[in-house]
Write a protein that holds these residues in place. Structure first.
Motif, mmCIF file in Angstrom:
data_model
loop_
_atom_site.group_PDB
_atom_site.id
_atom_site.type_symbol
_atom_site.label_atom_id
_atom_site.label_comp_id
_atom_site.label_asym_id
_atom_site.label_seq_id
_atom_site.Cartn_x
_atom_site.Cartn_y
_atom_site.Cartn_z
ATOM 1 N N SER A 125 0.829 -1.197 0.000
ATOM 2 C CA SER A 125 0.000 0.000 0.000
ATOM 3 C C SER A 125 0.866 1.250 0.000
ATOM 4 O O SER A 125 1.724 1.403 0.874
ATOM 5 N N HIS A 126 0.644 2.124 -0.962
ATOM 6 C CA HIS A 126 1.387 3.387 -0.994
ATOM 7 C C HIS A 126 1.046 4.239 0.228
ATOM 8 O O HIS A 126 1.883 4.958 0.749
ATOM 9 N N PHE A 127 -0.195 4.141 0.686
ATOM 10 C CA PHE A 127 -0.608 4.863 1.884
ATOM 11 C C PHE A 127 0.204 4.403 3.097
ATOM 12 O O PHE A 127 0.670 5.217 3.880
ATOM 13 N N ALA A 128 0.392 3.098 3.232
ATOM 14 C CA ALA A 128 1.165 2.546 4.355
ATOM 15 C C ALA A 128 2.609 2.991 4.262
ATOM 16 O O ALA A 128 3.222 3.374 5.262
ATOM 17 N N ASN A 129 3.177 2.954 3.063
ATOM 18 C CA ASN A 129 4.572 3.397 2.889
ATOM 19 C C ASN A 129 4.752 4.854 3.299
ATOM 20 O O ASN A 129 5.713 5.203 3.963
ATOM 21 N N GLY A 130 3.825 5.702 2.911
ATOM 22 C CA GLY A 130 3.918 7.121 3.218
ATOM 23 C C GLY A 130 3.633 7.435 4.669
ATOM 24 O O GLY A 130 4.212 8.350 5.247
ATOM 25 N N THR A 131 2.733 6.695 5.284
ATOM 26 C CA THR A 131 2.348 6.937 6.678
ATOM 27 C C THR A 131 3.470 6.530 7.629
ATOM 28 O O THR A 131 3.767 7.241 8.588
ATOM 29 N N VAL A 132 4.088 5.410 7.379
ATOM 30 C CA VAL A 132 5.108 4.883 8.276
ATOM 31 C C VAL A 132 6.416 5.665 8.145
ATOM 32 O O VAL A 132 7.153 5.824 9.096
#
Length: 134
Positions: A125-132
């Motif tokens: 998930s690009h969202f997970a990559n950016g959030t973490v």
């Protein structure tokens, strides 16, 4: 083999390889080792530059230390203080960078994997990559 009169492309016959990441399911120790090696290498390569940068930013520099640019500062430091001066203290920094980056990479990968499963199960998930990411 032709499909519908057209030759297949290379992309159609090969799966896409993610060269920036490790395969799914890799052990945490592998992530820790990769993080430690990456962190130590990065800090070792940048350490002389950081030494020069610190000297150039000093509020009370040596009276004779007037640097025109980074390369001039590095040349003057080596000429006046010796070739080993820009890397003095590198060993201590490397000892600290290894464990710090090992823990950072392991935590990052674990959190990214957990959040990816919540957002988009079974896929990255690009969202997970950016959030973490810090």
């Amino acid at each position: 083999q032709e499909i519908g009169g057209e030759k297949p492309t290379v992309a159609a016959t090969e799966t896409e390889i993610d060269y920036e990441g490790l395969p799914q399911g890799v052990a945490t120790s592998t992530h820790m080792l990769a993080g430690a090696v990456a962190g130590i290498m990065e800090h070792c390569l940048m350490y002389p530059i950081d030494c020069v940068k610190t000297r150039m930013q000093s509020l009370q520099p040596e009276p004779g230390a007037r640097y025109r640019n980074v390369m001039d500062a590095l040349r003057q430091i080596v000429r006046t203080e010796g070739v080993w001066r820009p890397v003095r203290g590198l060993n201590v920094m490397a000892i600290g960078a290894g464990p710090a980056h090992a823990l950072y990479f392991a935590c990052y990968e674990k959190l990214k994997f957990s959040l990816s499963n919540v957002v988009h199960p079974g896929a990255n998930s690009h969202f997970a990559n950016g959030t973490v990411r810090r």
